[in-house]
Design a protein around this motif. Sequence first.
Motif, PDB file in Angstrom:
ATOM      1  N   VAL A 208       0.760  -1.106   0.059  1.00 25.65           N
ATOM      2  CA  VAL A 208       0.040  -0.022  -0.080  1.00 25.65           C
ATOM      3  C   VAL A 208       0.706   1.319   0.044  1.00 25.65           C
ATOM      4  O   VAL A 208       1.601   1.471   1.084  1.00 25.65           O
ATOM      5  N   LEU A 209       0.873   1.904  -1.057  1.00 26.51           N
ATOM      6  CA  LEU A 209       1.600   3.171  -1.194  1.00 26.51           C
ATOM      7  C   LEU A 209       0.798   4.617  -1.189  1.00 26.51           C
ATOM      8  O   LEU A 209      -0.500   4.416  -1.372  1.00 26.51           O
ATOM      9  N   GLN A 216      -8.576   9.762   3.594  1.00 25.59           N
ATOM     10  CA  GLN A 216      -8.262   9.331   5.164  1.00 25.59           C
ATOM     11  C   GLN A 216      -6.935   8.735   5.343  1.00 25.59           C
ATOM     12  O   GLN A 216      -6.657   8.250   6.256  1.00 25.59           O
ATOM     13  N   VAL A 217      -5.958   8.590   4.251  1.00 21.82           N
ATOM     14  CA  VAL A 217      -4.787   8.263   4.418  1.00 21.82           C
ATOM     15  C   VAL A 217      -4.782   6.739   4.415  1.00 21.82           C
ATOM     16  O   VAL A 217      -3.803   6.448   5.529  1.00 21.82           O
ATOM     17  N   ILE A 224      -9.388  -1.630  -3.009  1.00 24.14           N
ATOM     18  CA  ILE A 224      -9.125  -3.264  -2.767  1.00 24.14           C
ATOM     19  C   ILE A 224     -10.180  -3.819  -4.229  1.00 24.14           C
ATOM     20  O   ILE A 224      -9.672  -4.932  -4.413  1.00 24.14           O
ATOM     21  N   MET A 225     -11.128  -3.359  -4.295  1.00 21.27           N
ATOM     22  CA  MET A 225     -11.833  -3.930  -5.398  1.00 21.27           C
ATOM     23  C   MET A 225     -11.152  -3.833  -6.774  1.00 21.27           C
ATOM     24  O   MET A 225     -11.181  -4.825  -7.630  1.00 21.27           O
TER      25      MET A 225
END
Length: 237
Positions: A208-209, A216-217, A224-225
């Motif tokens: 996760v970058l 919301q950072v 994800i979808m």
Amino acid sequence: MSGEVGATVEWEEPPLILDGGEVYRNPTEVKMSQIVLPCHANHCGELSIGQLLKWMDSTACLSAERHAGCSCVTASVDDIHFEQTIGVGQVVSIRARVNRAFTSSMEVGIVVTCEDLYSSRQWSVCHAFSTFVARRPEAGKLKQVIPHTQAEQIEYSLAAERRRMRLIHAEIIKDLLTNCPSQPADEHLQCSEGVPAERTRVESVELVLPPHTNHQVSTFGGQIMAWMENVATISAR
């Protein structure tokens, strides 16, 4: 959810004029338009469904947060049926609004349309219903949605039934996973040209970058979808 209860109402209605002469606008409605660039397309030159899901989720999240007044997270998305594909250079328009609020969750209706700027042709792409949960610092129910137009009143009524169907569906799936006995492979239909299930297996590990996060950072439902859709497409091919 599919079926009659899941059907959505087109939002293009005659404008509702309020007592003061002002044109009514749903306070939770969020609109987003995006031209499809090559970086948004898949190997077929069409808009990636994963990218579209990200845009839909982001638009719906803003609608939910506008109503809740706090950060919200995606809890679920109902079945989505894509009616048309979208090509590079065409414009995607997404509209989202809260249909109904419950204790801490909301149903957000999403409508996606597409436009060809050169021919002025417009068409429907899909519609969906997402459930968002509010991250409220204090206890208490969310403020209720007050429907004004006929379309809002219909969706408000259907939202309660759709929620009931979601809960029933979740219980059915849970029961199947718990009580359904596994069947030996030889009981399944034999086919000489069949493909072993292991050959369709695809795994993906993602770091996760910052580009994968939202306002919301943190990573969000749409991202994800998108990852899930990419892996599923490779498996299907």
